[in-house]
Design an enzyme around this catalytic site. Structure first.
Site, PDB file in Angstrom:
ATOM      1  N   GLY A   1      27.734  43.265  12.352  1.00  0.00           N
ATOM      2  CA  GLY A   1      26.646  43.926  11.654  1.00  0.00           C
ATOM      3  C   GLY A   1      26.303  45.276  12.259  1.00  0.00           C
ATOM      4  O   GLY A   1      25.977  46.227  11.541  1.00  0.00           O
ATOM      5  N   ASP A   2      26.391  45.369  13.576  1.00  0.00           N
ATOM      6  CA  ASP A   2      26.139  46.638  14.259  1.00  0.00           C
ATOM      7  C   ASP A   2      27.207  47.670  13.889  1.00  0.00           C
ATOM      8  O   ASP A   2      26.914  48.836  13.641  1.00  0.00           O
ATOM      9  CB  ASP A   2      26.126  46.422  15.770  1.00  0.00           C
ATOM     10  CG  ASP A   2      25.071  45.420  16.199  1.00  0.00           C
ATOM     11  OD1 ASP A   2      23.877  45.720  16.064  1.00  0.00           O
ATOM     12  OD2 ASP A   2      25.441  44.330  16.659  1.00  0.00           O
ATOM     13  N   ARG A   3      28.462  47.213  13.866  1.00  0.00           N
ATOM     14  CA  ARG A   3      29.564  48.109  13.508  1.00  0.00           C
ATOM     15  C   ARG A   3      29.418  48.605  12.069  1.00  0.00           C
ATOM     16  O   ARG A   3      29.634  49.775  11.760  1.00  0.00           O
ATOM     17  CB  ARG A   3      30.889  47.371  13.669  1.00  0.00           C
ATOM     18  CG  ARG A   3      32.139  48.168  13.346  1.00  0.00           C
ATOM     19  CD  ARG A   3      32.448  49.178  14.426  1.00  0.00           C
ATOM     20  NE  ARG A   3      32.119  50.534  14.036  1.00  0.00           N
ATOM     21  CZ  ARG A   3      32.290  51.584  14.818  1.00  0.00           C
ATOM     22  NH1 ARG A   3      32.746  51.431  16.058  1.00  0.00           N
ATOM     23  NH2 ARG A   3      31.996  52.786  14.405  1.00  0.00           N
TER      24      ARG A   3
END
Length: 464
Positions: free
Chosen positions: A257-259
């Site tokens: 999700g961060d990526r």
């Protein structure tokens, strides 16, 4: 381009090892620790990803002055830290993995949550940003009224990508794209239904969730991520869209999700439409997991390039690429078996090198060549092929990869230009979408007929 990441930070600790036996006093595995790695987590992970890709990044957060906080600060590397005091201990999340698989996670300092004060420097960093990623980890920062006012003003002029958290504050109105996962989206809708007395079934489709949440939050778009399935996109004034994800074998989805949020912000800031940026972000998140996810951050993991026996460390080509890009240069990459190096190879490599400031060759390993070409190939082993390529003036670095395609290798290198020799259409190359996902492009250099390894090998066979 100035990127500002806003959100809660924590310290991630990865303990890696092997397990071959059970504990004698309890039926639990014994992990023989091989390595302990500490890295920035939460919003710090997003900022680190962007900085590692060569971007100028400011991180707006709060940070404790304890030992874990000092360690976390040292993990941020090239990130410009704009931090106020947190007033609470630094949250620490420790993951234990055996053979790359999660065994257990234990948390410290993650219980108490408090809305912190913000400083003038934090608000100025938001005002001067060209694009903003809000990475909310539910620690209270996004509940600060002054911070929210600054983010709402920013959303009127620059893209604000908001990665929400179940315990965090709602996105500010006008956010460009909000990126909850499916479980979070259902929780947000249930919470909103409880506030206004409406009813939700709890089984709403991803398309319905994305549409309703976009309206409730007043955001321009909502992208509900669906794991290996892909994502569902709802954009104001447009029909919903399902975005499929490339299939990858995932042991640990941590960090996907961060990526996705980081890549989405980059493409929106570069002027890509929401639909195109979302598709590229979904593909990049899958590539991130495919090469090992958070396990590979700062080093090569199981899915990334592998060094040839006796050769230099596999991190060298990536370090070279990052240095070139950090100073504004262009990284060019090409790939192949390069078995029996000939004039056609040399001309192709020379042409590729002229397109940028360094040329990195992705070289198929011996096992990869055998799978692609048959049991009698390669003629030269990978160590010899690597040494010959490194001796050419056009080549700056060589990295050997074990897979049948160079996609995992490319995902680590992230070149600005991917070069192939021949008469291909650059848009039709299998790697085109992956390379474009980080803003790169594909290029074709002239093919030289009557020069091939297969023809040369047959000629040598006749002579012998």
């Amino acid at each position: 381009m100035k990127i500002t990441v806003v959100g809660d930070v924590l310290l991630d600790v990865d303990i890696e090892g092997e397990t071959t036996r059970l504990c004698p006093d309890a039926p639990v595995p014994v992990v023989d620790v091989a390595a302990v790695r500490r890295r920035a987590g939460g919003a710090g992970l997003v900022a680190s990803m962007l900085a590692d890709d060569g971007h100028e990044v400011s991180l707006v957060t709060v940070l404790a002055g304890d030992e874990a906080g000092r360690t976390l600060g040292s993990c941020l590397g090239a990130v410009s830290l704009v931090a106020g005091p947190s007033g609470l201990p630094t949250p620490v999340k420790t993951r234990v993995r055996a053979a790359g698989r999660p065994v257990v996670r234990y948390d410290e300092g993650c219980g108490e949550v408090r809305t912190p004060e913000v400083t003038g420097a934090m608000l100025r960093a938001i005002r001067h940003a060209a694009v903003i990623v809000v990475s909310d980890y539910g620690r209270g920062l996004t509940s600060n009224p002054r911070l929210r006012a600054a983010l709402e003003l920013a959303a009127a002029r620059v893209p604000v990508i908001w990665d929400p958290h179940p315990k965090g504050a709602a996105p500010v109105p006008g956010a460009d794209v909000v990126t909850p996962n499916l479980a979070e989206a259902r929780g947000f809708l249930a919470a909103a239904a409880g506030l206004d007395g409406s009813a939700g079934s709890g089984t709403e489709s991803p398309a319905s969730l994305a549409r309703v949440l976009r309206q409730r939050w007043g955001s321009k778009a909502v992208l509900v991520t669906l794991g290996e399935v892909g994502a569902e996109l709802a954009v104001a004034g447009l029909p919903g869209q399902r975005i499929a994800a490339p299939r990858v074998d995932v042991a640990d989805p941590c960090g996907a999700g961060d990526r996705l949020a980081a890549t989405l912000a980059l493409h929106r800031a570069r002027g890509h439409g929401v639909e195109e940026a979302a598709a590229l972000a979904v593909r990049d998140a899958a590539a991130f997991l495919g090469r090992g996810g958070v396990e590979t951050l700062g080093r090569h993991g199981p899915g990334g390039p592998h060094p040839a026996p006796g050769g230099p460390a596999a991190a060298d080509p990536v370090s070279l690429a990052r240095r070139i890009q950090a100073r504004g240069g262009t990284v060019v990459a090409t790939g192949g078996c390069f078995d029996l190096l000939h004039a056609g190879h040399a001309r192709t490599l020379a042409a590729a090198a002229k397109l940028g400031d360094c040329l990195i060759v992705c070289l198929n390993s011996d096992a990869s060549v055998r799978r692609l070409k048959g049991p009698e190939r390669p003629i030269l082993n990978q160590a010899d092929r690597k040494e010959l390529l490194e001796s050419l003036g056009a080549v700056d670095a060589v990295v050997v990869f074990e897979e049948d395609t160079p996609e995992a290798c490319l995902a680590q290198l992230r070149p600005d230009i991917w070069v192939k020799g021949g008469d291909y259409d650059p848009a039709s190359l299998p790697e085109a979408a992956l390379v474009e996902s980080w803003g790169g492009r594909c290029a074709i250099v002239p093919y030289h007929p009557a020069r091939s390894t297969t023809v040369l090998a047959r000629s040598l066979a006749r002579v012998s």
